[in-house]
Write an enzyme that holds these catalytic residues in place. Structure first.
Site, mmCIF file in Angstrom:
data_model
loop_
_atom_site.group_PDB
_atom_site.id
_atom_site.type_symbol
_atom_site.label_atom_id
_atom_site.label_comp_id
_atom_site.label_asym_id
_atom_site.label_seq_id
_atom_site.Cartn_x
_atom_site.Cartn_y
_atom_site.Cartn_z
ATOM 1 N N LYS A 1 11.173 43.870 98.678
ATOM 2 C CA LYS A 1 12.847 44.004 98.381
ATOM 3 C C LYS A 1 13.132 45.381 97.284
ATOM 4 O O LYS A 1 14.032 46.065 98.648
ATOM 5 C CB LYS A 1 13.606 42.438 97.972
ATOM 6 N N ASP B 1 21.632 37.648 101.665
ATOM 7 C CA ASP B 1 21.248 36.261 100.693
ATOM 8 C C ASP B 1 22.057 35.577 99.764
ATOM 9 O O ASP B 1 22.029 34.640 99.594
ATOM 10 C CB ASP B 1 20.438 36.627 99.369
HETATM 11 P P1 NAP Z 1 10.594 36.599 91.817
HETATM 12 O O1 NAP Z 1 11.337 37.552 92.175
HETATM 13 O O2 NAP Z 1 9.453 36.692 91.616
HETATM 14 O O3 NAP Z 1 11.259 36.068 90.649
HETATM 15 C C1 NAP Z 1 11.071 34.313 90.304
HETATM 16 C C2 NAP Z 1 11.273 34.392 88.848
HETATM 17 O O4 NAP Z 1 10.656 33.651 88.485
HETATM 18 C C3 NAP Z 1 10.354 35.296 87.662
HETATM 19 O O5 NAP Z 1 11.327 36.886 87.577
HETATM 20 C C4 NAP Z 1 10.330 34.809 86.699
HETATM 21 O O6 NAP Z 1 11.253 34.965 85.584
HETATM 22 C C5 NAP Z 1 10.051 33.152 87.256
HETATM 23 N N1 NAP Z 1 8.741 32.613 87.589
HETATM 24 C C6 NAP Z 1 8.068 33.400 87.848
HETATM 25 N N2 NAP Z 1 6.478 31.874 87.567
HETATM 26 C C7 NAP Z 1 7.531 31.264 87.082
HETATM 27 C C8 NAP Z 1 6.518 30.503 86.405
HETATM 28 N N3 NAP Z 1 5.594 29.777 86.515
HETATM 29 N N4 NAP Z 1 7.291 29.886 85.192
HETATM 30 C C9 NAP Z 1 8.113 29.434 84.855
HETATM 31 N N5 NAP Z 1 8.801 30.747 85.710
HETATM 32 C C10 NAP Z 1 8.413 31.161 86.830
HETATM 33 O O7 NAP Z 1 11.161 35.403 93.467
HETATM 34 P P2 NAP Z 1 12.009 35.377 93.949
HETATM 35 O O8 NAP Z 1 12.306 36.252 94.837
HETATM 36 O O9 NAP Z 1 14.072 35.498 93.485
HETATM 37 O O10 NAP Z 1 11.916 33.998 94.433
HETATM 38 C C11 NAP Z 1 12.390 32.755 93.785
HETATM 39 C C12 NAP Z 1 12.534 31.976 94.390
HETATM 40 O O11 NAP Z 1 13.123 31.498 95.404
HETATM 41 C C13 NAP Z 1 11.122 31.368 94.611
HETATM 42 O O12 NAP Z 1 10.227 29.826 95.509
HETATM 43 C C14 NAP Z 1 11.636 31.588 96.590
HETATM 44 O O13 NAP Z 1 10.537 31.256 97.397
HETATM 45 C C15 NAP Z 1 13.264 31.522 96.099
HETATM 46 N N6 NAP Z 1 13.776 32.290 97.749
HETATM 47 C C16 NAP Z 1 14.637 31.505 99.000
HETATM 48 C C17 NAP Z 1 14.966 31.240 98.760
HETATM 49 C C18 NAP Z 1 15.651 31.048 100.307
HETATM 50 O O14 NAP Z 1 16.135 31.793 101.503
HETATM 51 N N7 NAP Z 1 16.306 29.014 100.123
HETATM 52 C C19 NAP Z 1 16.011 33.249 99.059
HETATM 53 C C20 NAP Z 1 15.096 33.904 98.342
HETATM 54 C C21 NAP Z 1 14.506 33.657 97.202
HETATM 55 P P3 NAP Z 1 10.951 34.700 84.258
HETATM 56 O O15 NAP Z 1 10.310 35.900 84.093
HETATM 57 O O16 NAP Z 1 11.965 35.768 83.773
HETATM 58 O O17 NAP Z 1 10.958 33.512 83.549
#
Ligand code: NAP
Length: 404
Positions: free
Chosen positions: A56, A92
């Site tokens: 992204k 989003d």
């Molecule tokens: P991302 O950019 O990788 O961010 C995920 C965040 O979660 C990280 O910045 C981290 O924050 C935290 N994290 C990662 N691993 C972790 C762990 N083991 N324990 C606790 N915290 C953890 O991913 P994203 O794109 O934001 O997506 C996040 C989630 O939302 C995913 O599950 C994705 O599938 C979902 N999502 C869904 C939609 C939808 O349309 N439904 C759209 C986008 C994303 P910290 O380091 O600050 O703790």
């Protein structure tokens, strides 16, 4: 190329199925390694693209122009090529707005905790603030972290924007909901499984629990509008969601030994073109022994433990028809395993019609006693009760009607 999804590993993406219902354009999955992404975007060999993790940020940097939402969110998940220029959008934002509205939760004036500090968290935070919520980001490395959650025990909303609980690492939750007495609901951006442990915990406490499928479909709808230039009615989101939910949900059959679960599962499999699995047969395959042999030599408890292992594997998958063993309801821990992705049907059948041959647990005591003990457990697990006293075709029809 017309449209598609750009990402690194896209094997389990639902986007092609969703976009097939939103427009008549071709939609491809485009998997690229990080070093090839910029060149691919700049080749402008597409009309419209969705972009997912981890690309992204690269997409944002490659765009010639940003829409208001993309500029506000500082993130691009949709890129459209118009007159040789790349225009970046953020759908989003609309997706999360839709999810929040679908949940029925009110954000204005409420304290909301957003778990995680990645891209999806940024979107949720911006939308919640725009709607008047007081937002606190919980991050493993931030000022507000999982060790001092009690500072925010007055939270009314929790949004999970971390991957914790997502398939295949299901059954874990990022927070214990017990410390939030004023909690009204939980939004989990994860949609596979349909009910993460966090959402199952919220459901158990009688709280609103919404998964991320509505966000996924709603953001896709807005992307389709950017791809084609045509407006799509919001009703279409619900139609797509309904068909996706039906396709993804496991159909789980529970009931007394011999009530017809395996036969009904096979008939459902033929009618719906889905895979049917028999949990007892899977267990025997896994253990390389027959169930009567396991029960007589190792005892019922050993058998039940093996059964839970098998249900854990089957329950996290999607779109299956699962015929369970008659006693799976005797262990409460099997409920979340089955319910996380499934609708549970309790098949009832007159006791006189139940066979006992080859079924050690049915033979060991009187069948009616077994039934009296288990009936409340079947009822506790069931989302829907279906009589299998008529023809099996009637039973299959009743289940299919309920699914609609
Ligand atoms: P991302 O950019 O990788 O961010 C995920 C965040 O979660 C990280 O910045 C981290 O924050 C935290 N994290 C990662 N691993 C972790 C762990 N083991 N324990 C606790 N915290 C953890 O991913 P994203 O794109 O934001 O997506 C996040 C989630 O939302 C995913 O599950 C994705 O599938 C979902 N999502 C869904 C939609 C939808 O349309 N439904 C759209 C986008 C994303 P910290 O380091 O600050 O703790």
């Amino acid at each position: 190329m017309q449209c598609g999804l750009l990402g690194r590993h896209l094997g389990h993406s639902y986007s092609p199925q969703i976009h097939a219902q939103l427009g008549s354009y071709d939609y491809e999955l485009v998997e690229k390694e990080p070093e090839d992404v910029e060149a691919f975007l700049k080749s402008k060999c597409f009309q419209g693209l969705n972009v997912t993790i981890p690309y992204k940020k690269t997409a944002l940097a490659c765009c010639d122009e940003l829409s208001a939402a993309a500029a506000q969110m500082g993130a691009v998940n949709t890129v459209v090529c118009r007159d040789g220029r790349l225009i970046g959008h953020n759908t989003d934002r609309f997706g999360f707005m839709y999810m929040l509205r679908a949940s029925g939760l009110e954000a204005a004036g409420k304290k909301a905790l957003v778990l995680g500090s990645g891209g999806a968290s940024n979107t949720a935070v911006a939308v919640l603030r725009e709607l008047g919520a007081e937002v606190v980001v919980i991050s493993r490395s931030g000022e507000n972290h999982y060790g001092n959650l009690k500072l925010h025990a007055d939270a009314a909303l929790i949004v999970n924007a971390t991957p914790v609980g997502m398939y295949p690492n299901t059954g874990v939750s990022p927070v214990d909901l017990g410390i939030f007495p004023r909690l009204e609901g939980v939004l989990d951006l994860i949609y596979n499984p349909a009910r993460t442990k966090l959402l199952l915990d919220a459901e158990n406490r009688g709280l609103v629990a919404e998964n991320g499928l509505s966000m996924l479909v709603a953001q896709a709808k807005e992307s389709a509008e950017w791809f084609t230039g045509n407006k799509i009615a919001d009703d279409v989101i619900e139609t797509v969601l309904g068909s996706l939910r039906r396709r993804m949900e496991n159909i789980i059959l529970i009931g007394m030994p011999g009530c017809g679960k395996s036969t009904v599962a096979k008939l459902l499999s033929q009618a719906l073109g889905r895979t049917a699995v028999d949990a007892d047969a899977e267990l025997e395959k896994h253990a390389c022994r027959s169930i009567p042999d396991i029960i007589t030599r190792d005892g019922e408890d050993a058998f039940r433990k093996l059964e839970t292992k098998v249900l854990a594997q089957l329950g996290m998958q999607s779109g299956l028809i699962i015929a369970t063993g008659g006693g799976c309801v005797t262990r409460e821990e099997n409920y979340p395993l089955l319910h996380q992705n499934g609708r549970i049907y309790y098949l009832t059948r007159d006791l006189e019609k139940l066979p006992t041959e080859g079924r050690p647990l049915s033979q060991s005591g009187r069948l009616s006693e077994l039934y009296e003990a288990r009936k409340p457990m079947y009822q506790r697990f069931a989302d829907c009760t279906v009589s299998n006293d008529g023809t099996q075709e009637d039973t299959v029809r009743a289940i299919m009607e309920d699914m609609q």
